[in-house]
Design a protein around this motif. Structure first.
Motif, PDB file in Angstrom:
ATOM      1  N   ALA A  40       0.822  -1.216   0.000  1.00 60.90           N
ATOM      2  CA  ALA A  40       0.000   0.000   0.000  1.00 60.90           C
ATOM      3  C   ALA A  40       0.853   1.261   0.000  1.00 60.90           C
ATOM      4  O   ALA A  40       0.482   2.275  -0.609  1.00 60.90           O
ATOM      5  CB  ALA A  40      -0.926  -0.013   1.214  1.00 60.90           C
ATOM      6  N   HIS A  41       2.010   1.215   0.644  1.00 63.50           N
ATOM      7  CA  HIS A  41       2.869   2.403   0.747  1.00 63.50           C
ATOM      8  C   HIS A  41       3.448   2.818  -0.607  1.00 63.50           C
ATOM      9  O   HIS A  41       3.948   3.940  -0.747  1.00 63.50           O
ATOM     10  CB  HIS A  41       4.011   2.142   1.730  1.00 63.50           C
ATOM     11  N   GLN A  42       3.397   1.911  -1.616  1.00 61.45           N
ATOM     12  CA  GLN A  42       3.943   2.246  -2.936  1.00 61.45           C
ATOM     13  C   GLN A  42       2.922   2.913  -3.851  1.00 61.45           C
ATOM     14  O   GLN A  42       3.260   3.333  -4.956  1.00 61.45           O
ATOM     15  CB  GLN A  42       4.481   0.979  -3.609  1.00 61.45           C
ATOM     16  N   LEU A  43       1.680   3.007  -3.414  1.00 59.78           N
ATOM     17  CA  LEU A  43       0.614   3.548  -4.263  1.00 59.78           C
ATOM     18  C   LEU A  43       0.537   5.053  -4.098  1.00 59.78           C
ATOM     19  O   LEU A  43       0.301   5.559  -3.001  1.00 59.78           O
ATOM     20  CB  LEU A  43      -0.725   2.888  -3.892  1.00 59.78           C
ATOM     21  N   GLN A  44       0.722   5.769  -5.196  1.00 55.89           N
ATOM     22  CA  GLN A  44       0.771   7.223  -5.153  1.00 55.89           C
ATOM     23  C   GLN A  44      -0.189   7.815  -6.174  1.00 55.89           C
ATOM     24  O   GLN A  44      -0.354   7.304  -7.284  1.00 55.89           O
ATOM     25  CB  GLN A  44       2.188   7.716  -5.455  1.00 55.89           C
ATOM     26  N   GLY A  45      -0.827   8.918  -5.798  1.00 56.89           N
ATOM     27  CA  GLY A  45      -1.703   9.633  -6.708  1.00 56.89           C
ATOM     28  C   GLY A  45      -2.944   8.836  -7.061  1.00 56.89           C
ATOM     29  O   GLY A  45      -3.447   8.033  -6.285  1.00 56.89           O
ATOM     30  N   THR A  46      -3.455   9.062  -8.247  1.00 59.39           N
ATOM     31  CA  THR A  46      -4.618   8.321  -8.741  1.00 59.39           C
ATOM     32  C   THR A  46      -4.204   6.888  -9.046  1.00 59.39           C
ATOM     33  O   THR A  46      -3.252   6.653  -9.796  1.00 59.39           O
ATOM     34  CB  THR A  46      -5.178   8.974 -10.015  1.00 59.39           C
ATOM     35  N   VAL A  47      -4.907   5.941  -8.456  1.00 57.15           N
ATOM     36  CA  VAL A  47      -4.553   4.532  -8.611  1.00 57.15           C
ATOM     37  C   VAL A  47      -5.546   3.857  -9.564  1.00 57.15           C
ATOM     38  O   VAL A  47      -6.747   3.778  -9.275  1.00 57.15           O
ATOM     39  CB  VAL A  47      -4.534   3.794  -7.261  1.00 57.15           C
ATOM     40  N   ILE A  48      -5.041   3.406 -10.705  1.00 51.28           N
ATOM     41  CA  ILE A  48      -5.808   2.583 -11.639  1.00 51.28           C
ATOM     42  C   ILE A  48      -5.406   1.141 -11.371  1.00 51.28           C
ATOM     43  O   ILE A  48      -4.216   0.812 -11.415  1.00 51.28           O
ATOM     44  CB  ILE A  48      -5.503   2.963 -13.098  1.00 51.28           C
ATOM     45  N   GLY A  49      -6.373   0.296 -11.046  1.00 50.52           N
ATOM     46  CA  GLY A  49      -6.043  -1.070 -10.660  1.00 50.52           C
ATOM     47  C   GLY A  49      -6.744  -2.118 -11.492  1.00 50.52           C
ATOM     48  O   GLY A  49      -7.791  -1.871 -12.098  1.00 50.52           O
ATOM     49  N   SER A  50      -6.139  -3.301 -11.511  1.00 53.69           N
ATOM     50  CA  SER A  50      -6.747  -4.459 -12.151  1.00 53.69           C
ATOM     51  C   SER A  50      -6.322  -5.692 -11.371  1.00 53.69           C
ATOM     52  O   SER A  50      -5.285  -5.690 -10.703  1.00 53.69           O
ATOM     53  CB  SER A  50      -6.321  -4.576 -13.618  1.00 53.69           C
ATOM     54  N   VAL A  51      -7.126  -6.737 -11.451  1.00 53.64           N
ATOM     55  CA  VAL A  51      -6.885  -7.945 -10.658  1.00 53.64           C
ATOM     56  C   VAL A  51      -6.997  -9.165 -11.558  1.00 53.64           C
ATOM     57  O   VAL A  51      -7.916  -9.252 -12.380  1.00 53.64           O
ATOM     58  CB  VAL A  51      -7.910  -8.068  -9.505  1.00 53.64           C
ATOM     59  N   GLY A  52      -6.077 -10.119 -11.411  1.00 53.37           N
ATOM     60  CA  GLY A  52      -6.219 -11.371 -12.151  1.00 53.37           C
ATOM     61  C   GLY A  52      -4.889 -12.025 -12.442  1.00 53.37           C
ATOM     62  O   GLY A  52      -3.838 -11.617 -11.955  1.00 53.37           O
ATOM     63  N   SER A  53      -4.968 -13.070 -13.257  1.00 59.33           N
ATOM     64  CA  SER A  53      -3.779 -13.683 -13.835  1.00 59.33           C
ATOM     65  C   SER A  53      -3.611 -13.027 -15.198  1.00 59.33           C
ATOM     66  O   SER A  53      -4.431 -13.223 -16.106  1.00 59.33           O
ATOM     67  CB  SER A  53      -3.968 -15.199 -13.983  1.00 59.33           C
ATOM     68  N   PHE A  54      -2.576 -12.222 -15.351  1.00 61.99           N
ATOM     69  CA  PHE A  54      -2.462 -11.346 -16.507  1.00 61.99           C
ATOM     70  C   PHE A  54      -1.846 -12.093 -17.686  1.00 61.99           C
ATOM     71  O   PHE A  54      -0.691 -12.488 -17.663  1.00 61.99           O
ATOM     72  CB  PHE A  54      -1.663 -10.097 -16.133  1.00 61.99           C
ATOM     73  N   ARG A  55      -2.673 -12.251 -18.721  1.00 64.38           N
ATOM     74  CA  ARG A  55      -2.268 -12.997 -19.912  1.00 64.38           C
ATOM     75  C   ARG A  55      -2.934 -12.376 -21.133  1.00 64.38           C
ATOM     76  O   ARG A  55      -3.521 -11.304 -21.049  1.00 64.38           O
ATOM     77  CB  ARG A  55      -2.633 -14.473 -19.775  1.00 64.38           C
ATOM     78  N   ASP A  56      -2.840 -13.061 -22.254  1.00 63.19           N
ATOM     79  CA  ASP A  56      -3.224 -12.491 -23.541  1.00 63.19           C
ATOM     80  C   ASP A  56      -4.606 -11.856 -23.553  1.00 63.19           C
ATOM     81  O   ASP A  56      -4.806 -10.808 -24.159  1.00 63.19           O
ATOM     82  CB  ASP A  56      -3.116 -13.547 -24.642  1.00 63.19           C
ATOM     83  N   LYS A  57      -5.567 -12.459 -22.885  1.00 60.84           N
ATOM     84  CA  LYS A  57      -6.945 -11.991 -23.001  1.00 60.84           C
ATOM     85  C   LYS A  57      -7.221 -10.697 -22.238  1.00 60.84           C
ATOM     86  O   LYS A  57      -8.266 -10.072 -22.428  1.00 60.84           O
ATOM     87  CB  LYS A  57      -7.916 -13.059 -22.510  1.00 60.84           C
ATOM     88  N   LYS A  58      -6.314 -10.272 -21.382  1.00 58.68           N
ATOM     89  CA  LYS A  58      -6.603  -9.163 -20.463  1.00 58.68           C
ATOM     90  C   LYS A  58      -6.423  -7.781 -21.083  1.00 58.68           C
ATOM     91  O   LYS A  58      -6.768  -6.775 -20.474  1.00 58.68           O
ATOM     92  CB  LYS A  58      -5.732  -9.278 -19.211  1.00 58.68           C
ATOM     93  N   GLY A  59      -5.862  -7.681 -22.286  1.00 62.09           N
ATOM     94  CA  GLY A  59      -5.736  -6.394 -22.949  1.00 62.09           C
ATOM     95  C   GLY A  59      -4.754  -5.441 -22.296  1.00 62.09           C
ATOM     96  O   GLY A  59      -4.910  -4.211 -22.369  1.00 62.09           O
ATOM     97  N   LEU A  60      -3.707  -5.976 -21.666  1.00 64.98           N
ATOM     98  CA  LEU A  60      -2.772  -5.135 -20.914  1.00 64.98           C
ATOM     99  C   LEU A  60      -2.005  -4.158 -21.796  1.00 64.98           C
ATOM    100  O   LEU A  60      -1.657  -3.056 -21.360  1.00 64.98           O
ATOM    101  CB  LEU A  60      -1.772  -6.001 -20.154  1.00 64.98           C
ATOM    102  N   GLU A  61      -1.707  -4.551 -23.036  1.00 62.16           N
ATOM    103  CA  GLU A  61      -0.975  -3.632 -23.915  1.00 62.16           C
ATOM    104  C   GLU A  61      -1.703  -2.293 -24.012  1.00 62.16           C
ATOM    105  O   GLU A  61      -1.091  -1.223 -23.941  1.00 62.16           O
ATOM    106  CB  GLU A  61      -0.816  -4.213 -25.325  1.00 62.16           C
TER     107      GLU A  61
END
Length: 437
Positions: free
Chosen positions: A208-229
């Motif tokens: 939590a101490h590393q989160l600064q400013g406006t926090v945009i978050g996502s949760v999951g196992s990050f792989r091809d379907k998640k649209g991370l690019e």
């Protein structure tokens, strides 16, 4: 005597994963309905076995049985006997273990989650031993694995031979009905449910101490379907525009191991890597603790099922930006309780994130509406009633089917066309009760 069911799943708690969480939730619903519930857990992708064989390590097949909150859990592992063993050797072994479980416990119904891994083995066994089989499609099994030519015919056969088939979105059901039109009268779509969560009772998360400013978050196992690019690119654009004095992209989870090198390279090239916080693989409780620290929950998936993480974000009253795909697009009312964007459209995603970063009042408004929807439309009692109907229909259809005379039992003067049709009892269209809201 209680009706005894065996659910087959690729994961079950304490395994981390959305399918396992859903199976656990549904198993407990079935227990409340009076069923005796067993869960057989095994994988049909044999990375562990292949690695053991390559290292010259061998083992007998094993079945470890435990009780977890009233559920009898059987964890199956196939034998590793040869460095030349192939997938069919392991699958044959698991099929035999499932048959042995049935001989021991005398199941009345089988239910498979994830059709391309568990579905075929479970459905084949069900037909061999004369049991009804429910197959539940969760997302990637029809969104991705259907494009494997070696699996297509197997998936099509499994759909066709299911007693009942369930889906977590209308889109998935539509695709399945194109592949196997025969399932139209024995299939239903309804969403996952979510138990209320008291976020105030959760401990402060480790990062939590590393989160600064406006926090945009996502949760999951990050792989091809998640649209991370697209999410990386959108965040970099917003940073250059200096929409907020500071901002953080919080990824609660980790990259899929087989894609790790790609995602780490993509992140490094994004120009935004120094503002990304990645928790790594953590428990569900730890993941939930991060939700209150997010200002915006982003789920820009290219395809998905009915992601539990989004329902949890709704309960946390987060403003959600999601792609208009599968259940995400069916659940989120654009502008009412979240914002919908076109899948794979970075500019559209950037615009939506920008608007929410600027409009704090809108974030609050959308978040409150999302929480109200989660509490009213995603109550476990609604999902439980849907499963009650599916199970009762599967058992009734099977009883109806086995009581009909076969063709060789019909007299010569009794034409086949006049006989009652198998599966004539229609499945209650539970999708209309939930998805047509």
């Amino acid at each position: 005597m209680k009706t005894k069911v065996c659910i087959t799943s690729l994961e079950f708690p304490p395994d981390v994963g959305g399918v396992g969480e859903s199976v656990s939730r549904i198993a407990n619903m079935l227990i409340e309905l009076g069923y005796d519930v067993h869960v057989a857990v095994f994988r049909a992708v044999f990375r562990e076995e292949t690695a053991m064989a390559a290292a010259g390590e061998f083992r007998r097949s094993t079945c470890h049985t435990t009780q977890q909150n009233g559920v009898t859990v059987h964890r199956l592992k196939p034998a590793v006997r040869s460095i030349q063993a192939k997938a069919q050797d392991y699958l044959c072994d698991l099929h035999s273990q499932l048959r042995t479980l049935h001989q021991t416990y005398k199941f009345d119904l089988l239910h498979a989650f994830f059709i391309n891994e568990m579905g075929f083995v479970t459905t084949l066994l069900g037909h061999e031993i004369g049991l009804p089989v429910i197959n539940s499609i969760r997302g990637a099994d029809l969104n991705k694995h259907i494009f494997n030519p070696a699996q297509f015919s197997q998936v099509a056969w499994t759909l066709t031979h299911s007693t009942q088939t369930t889906f977590v979105s209308q889109d998935l059901m539509h695709r399945a009905r194109i592949i196997a039109p025969e399932i139209e009268n024995k299939s239903a779509a309804f969403w996952n449910s979510i138990m209320p969560i008291d976020f105030d009772e959760l401990p402060e998360p480790a990062l939590a101490h590393q989160l600064q400013g406006t926090v945009i978050g996502s949760v999951g196992s990050f792989r091809d379907k998640k649209g991370l690019e697209h999410l990386f690119d959108a965040c970099q654009t917003l940073r250059k525009e200096k929409i907020a004095e500071q901002m953080t992209l919080l990824l609660v989870g980790d990259f899929a191991e087989k894609e790790r090198n790609y995602w780490e390279q993509t992140l490094e090239q994004s120009g935004f890597a120094d503002r990304v916080v990645i928790t790594g693989k953590i428990s569900r409780q730890e993941a939930l603790a991060y939700l209150p620290y997010m200002d915006i929950f982003a789920i820009p998936s290219l395809r998905d099922g009915c992601p539990n993480a989004m329902l949890e974000a709704m309960l946390a009253a987060k403003a959600i930006v999601g792609s208009n795909v599968d259940a995400i697009g069916e659940i989120i009312e654009d502008g009412g309780d979240g914002l919908l964007v076109r899948p794979g459209d970075t500019e559209n995603l950037t615009d939506a994130l920008r608007w929410l970063m600027i409009q704090s009042d809108l974030r609050s408004q959308l978040g409150i509406a999302a929480r109200q929807k989660a509490l009213s439309q995603f109550a476990p009692a609604i999902e439980q009633q849907n499963w009650k109907r599916v199970y009762e229909t599967a058992l009734a259809d099977h009883t109806f089917s086995v009581n009909q005379p076969s063709a060789n039992q019909l007299s010569a003067n009794q034409p086949l066309v006049n006989q009652p049709l198998v599966n004539q009892v229609p499945l209650v269209d539970v999708s209309q009760q939930v998805l047509s809201r």
